[in-house]
Design an enzyme around this catalytic site. Structure first.
Site, short mmCIF file in Angstrom:
data_model
loop_
_atom_site.label_atom_id
_atom_site.label_comp_id
_atom_site.label_asym_id
_atom_site.label_seq_id
_atom_site.Cartn_x
_atom_site.Cartn_y
_atom_site.Cartn_z
N HIS A 193 0.85 -1.20 0.00
CA HIS A 193 0.00 0.00 0.00
C HIS A 193 0.88 1.25 0.00
CE1 HIS A 193 -4.14 -1.69 1.33
NE2 HIS A 193 -3.53 -2.50 0.52
N TYR A 236 -9.42 5.71 7.27
CA TYR A 236 -9.70 5.99 8.68
C TYR A 236 -10.72 7.14 8.70
CZ TYR A 236 -5.42 3.38 9.86
OH TYR A 236 -4.45 2.41 10.01
N PRO A 293 -5.20 0.24 18.43
CA PRO A 293 -4.86 -0.18 17.06
C PRO A 293 -4.90 0.94 16.02
CG PRO A 293 -7.01 -1.06 17.73
CD PRO A 293 -6.43 -0.40 18.93
N LYS A 297 0.20 -0.21 15.00
CA LYS A 297 1.57 -0.33 15.51
C LYS A 297 1.85 -1.56 16.37
CE LYS A 297 3.59 3.10 13.66
NZ LYS A 297 3.22 2.50 12.37
N TYR A 316 3.65 6.48 10.37
CA TYR A 316 2.81 5.35 9.95
C TYR A 316 3.66 4.24 9.30
CZ TYR A 316 -1.42 2.94 8.41
OH TYR A 316 -2.42 2.01 8.24
P1 RFL Z 1 -0.05 -12.18 21.29
O1 RFL Z 1 -0.44 -12.20 19.87
O2 RFL Z 1 -1.05 -11.80 22.31
O3 RFL Z 1 0.51 -13.63 21.62
C1 RFL Z 1 0.82 -14.04 22.94
C2 RFL Z 1 0.70 -15.55 23.02
O4 RFL Z 1 1.02 -15.96 24.36
C3 RFL Z 1 0.09 -16.95 24.79
N1 RFL Z 1 0.04 -16.97 26.27
C4 RFL Z 1 0.72 -17.86 27.03
N2 RFL Z 1 1.53 -18.86 26.69
C5 RFL Z 1 2.05 -19.61 27.71
N3 RFL Z 1 1.78 -19.36 29.02
C6 RFL Z 1 0.97 -18.37 29.39
N4 RFL Z 1 0.71 -18.14 30.68
C7 RFL Z 1 0.39 -17.56 28.37
N5 RFL Z 1 -0.45 -16.48 28.38
C8 RFL Z 1 -0.65 -16.14 27.10
C9 RFL Z 1 -1.21 -16.52 24.14
O5 RFL Z 1 -2.12 -17.61 24.05
C10 RFL Z 1 -0.73 -16.03 22.78
O6 RFL Z 1 -0.73 -17.06 21.81
O7 RFL Z 1 1.21 -11.24 21.53
P2 RFL Z 1 2.47 -10.93 20.55
O8 RFL Z 1 3.03 -12.21 19.99
O9 RFL Z 1 3.36 -10.02 21.31
O10 RFL Z 1 1.84 -10.16 19.31
C11 RFL Z 1 1.26 -8.89 19.47
C12 RFL Z 1 0.16 -8.67 18.44
O11 RFL Z 1 -0.72 -9.77 18.49
C13 RFL Z 1 -0.60 -7.35 18.65
O12 RFL Z 1 0.28 -6.32 19.02
C14 RFL Z 1 -1.34 -6.89 17.38
O13 RFL Z 1 -2.32 -7.81 17.01
C15 RFL Z 1 -1.99 -5.52 17.57
N6 RFL Z 1 -2.80 -5.08 16.43
C16 RFL Z 1 -2.22 -4.52 15.30
N7 RFL Z 1 -0.87 -4.39 15.22
C17 RFL Z 1 -0.28 -3.92 14.09
O14 RFL Z 1 0.95 -3.80 14.05
N8 RFL Z 1 -1.02 -3.54 12.97
C18 RFL Z 1 -2.38 -3.65 12.98
O15 RFL Z 1 -2.99 -3.38 11.95
C19 RFL Z 1 -3.03 -4.12 14.18
N9 RFL Z 1 -4.37 -4.24 14.24
C20 RFL Z 1 -4.19 -5.22 16.48
C21 RFL Z 1 -4.96 -4.78 15.36
C22 RFL Z 1 -4.83 -5.76 17.60
C23 RFL Z 1 -6.22 -5.87 17.62
N10 RFL Z 1 -6.81 -6.44 18.78
C24 RFL Z 1 -7.77 -7.47 18.74
C25 RFL Z 1 -6.27 -6.12 20.07
C26 RFL Z 1 -6.34 -4.88 15.38
C27 RFL Z 1 -6.97 -5.39 16.51
C28 RFL Z 1 -8.48 -5.43 16.49
C1 PHB Z 2 -6.61 -4.28 10.36
O1 PHB Z 2 -6.63 -4.49 9.15
O2 PHB Z 2 -7.02 -5.11 11.19
C2 PHB Z 2 -6.13 -2.96 10.84
C3 PHB Z 2 -5.52 -2.10 9.95
C4 PHB Z 2 -5.07 -0.85 10.41
C5 PHB Z 2 -5.25 -0.50 11.73
C6 PHB Z 2 -5.84 -1.38 12.61
C7 PHB Z 2 -6.29 -2.62 12.17
O3 PHB Z 2 -4.83 0.72 12.15
#
Ligand code: RFL
Ligand code: PHB
Length: 411
Positions: free
Chosen positions: A82, A211, A303, A307, A403
């Site tokens: 993108h 957005y 989110p 980041k 970004y």
């Molecule tokens: P995770 O993905 O939470 O994985 C942690 C893992 O640890 C396990 N766990 C355990 N394992 C052993 N013993 C225990 N006691 C444990 N407790 C937990 C869990 O089951 C899990 O499998 O953390 P990690 O790996 O640091 O990854 C971080 C990302 O998942 C998170 O920062 C992103 O998803 C955030 N996020 C976004 N980030 C971006 O860079 N770009 C995006 O577009 C973006 N969009 C988003 C997002 C997060 C969202 N939500 C749902 C919070 C959009 C959304 C809606």
């Molecule tokens: C997504 O596609 O889930 C997404 C993209 C951009 C954001 C947050 C979530 O800032």
């Protein structure tokens, strides 16, 4: 010797990784490629990990790291580069031309689920052990030269001896809580709303992300592929997913899109629908002794700036390079610089995500109070700030530079 001690399986590795989310799997893959032994312990099953629909936007730094880890083939084939995105401001769209404003930088649209799947396949291929569906995970003696992890898996008890523990277990994991309260400082802001996300097999309403700041609250049009859309709307924290039928979601989402875009919206049944709370959070320091916190275990961003996953990747990159210095370059103390190296970039992303969130959401009465302003004055300030940033090239450059992601620190 007690019954339990007798039955305990003793295993050993260099780096014990807690959590098989993207942080844990990517760190494991990079270390394995350099011949540094590691074992991952995960609380849930692989399918459960893959069922969590999260990030969609990858910065160049993460894309490069996935290439370095040899897990980029499918991303390079199926991901979409993108060059820009739009911010719709009460119906008027402003395009942030990432490519032009940053001298050629872009982001990659490729879902976290797919990144995780690719990493799981690679881990299976390189034969490294992952103990999925483990319970009672406890980190022991992290502040000593011989830390260990105890856990249960398929009815057996395990004692895992290691040199280092990487706490990659997300916000609700056990790693951060292992650091005594008096040895960590936590910074936190919980936002007074959540994001309701809907995934559907419908073509995205726009080639690029939009957005939307509207009188009805925030909305985001994102995507996973040319046939799969990911859309979000801001909802009150009190709302439950069951309150939102697909039809109700589409009606509301449509009202928050710019009118010309809304006319093009293709709706369909949801494949997934969930509400995520929004939080800014940092734990300092990100380490104690031989335990290192990585990704969401150490910090959370709302989110809005895309980041979270990207910050997790920069932590992984730093810790991986420091561990290489320890094991491959004979610099045993290198890893102790981890937290200091990581935190500067963490705070930059925290600030950007907080700013984007303030700018684009409807805070009702909350944000004015939080900023010592009455609500209508706060709204005016935010409006004029966004106006300035969107209509000036210098302002657009500030948004674009952050970004696409700030550079990783030199390790
Ligand atoms: P995770 O993905 O939470 O994985 C942690 C893992 O640890 C396990 N766990 C355990 N394992 C052993 N013993 C225990 N006691 C444990 N407790 C937990 C869990 O089951 C899990 O499998 O953390 P990690 O790996 O640091 O990854 C971080 C990302 O998942 C998170 O920062 C992103 O998803 C955030 N996020 C976004 N980030 C971006 O860079 N770009 C995006 O577009 C973006 N969009 C988003 C997002 C997060 C969202 N939500 C749902 C919070 C959009 C959304 C809606
Ligand atoms: C997504 O596609 O889930 C997404 C993209 C951009 C954001 C947050 C979530 O800032």
């Amino acid at each position: 010797m007690s019954y339990h001690e007798k039955m305990m399986q003793n295993i050993k590795t260099k780096v014990a990784i807690i959590g098989a989310g993207p942080s844990g799997l990517l760190l494991g893959q990079l270390l394995a490629k350099k011949g540094i032994d590691n074992i991952i312990i995960e609380r849930v099953s692989p399918d459960y990990v893959l069922g969590r629909i999260r990030a969609g936007i990858l910065e160049q730094g993460l894309v490069d790291l996935l290439r370095e880890a040899d897990v980029s083939d499918r991303m390079d084939e199926e991901g979409h580069v993108h060059d820009g995105f739009a911010i719709s401001y009460y119906g008027t769209s402003y395009r942030i031309d990432l490519n032009e404003l940053t001298g050629g930088k872009t982001v990659m649209c490729y879902g976290q689920t797919e990144v995780t799947r690719d990493l799981m396949v690679a881990r299976k291929e390189n034969g490294a052990s992952t103990y999925y569906s483990s319970t009672n995970v406890v980190l022991n003696d992290v502040d000593s030269a011989s830390p260990s992890v105890t856990f249960e898996h398929e009815g057996e008890s395990y004692l895992l001896d290691c040199d280092y523990i990487a706490g990659c277990d997300g916000f609700h994991g056990v790693s951060r809580k292992t650091i005594p309260e008096e040895k960590r400082t936590e910074f936190e802001r919980v936002y007074p709303f959540g994001w309701l996300g809907l995934l559907s097999d419908t073509p995205p309403v726009s080639d690029e992300l939009i957005y939307c700041k509207t009188d009805r609250g925030f909305a985001l049009a994102s995507q996973r592929s040319s046939t799969r859309s990911r859309y979000y709307i801001q909802v009150p924290l009190t709302d439950k997913v069951e309150d939102w039928s697909d039809d109700k979601f589409w009606d509301e989402f449509k009202k928050r899109l710019p009118a010309d875009t809304a006319r093009k919206l293709v709706t369909g049944p949801s494949i997934e629908k969930s509400i995520a709370p929004l939080r800014s959070f940092v734990c300092e320091p990100m380490q104690l002794g031989n335990l290192f916190l990585v990704g969401d275990a150490a910090h959370i961003v709302p989110p809005t700036g895309a980041k979270g996953l990207n910050l997790a990747a920069s932590d992984v990159s730093i810790l991986y390079r420091l561990l290489c210095k320890v094991y491959n370059d004979g610099e045993p103390s290198a890893v102790q610089g981890y937290s200091e190296l990581a935190l500067n970039r963490v705070w930059q992303a925290e600030r950007f995500s907080w700013w984007m969130s303030n700018m684009l959401h409807d805070f009702k009465d909350d944000a004015g109070t939080a900023n010592n302003l009455d609500q209508k004055t706060f709204e005016r300030f935010m409006k004029s700030e966004l106006d300035f940033f969107l209509t000036n090239k210098a302002g657009q450059e500030v948004i674009a530079t952050q970004y696409v992601g700030l550079p990783y620190p030199q390790v």
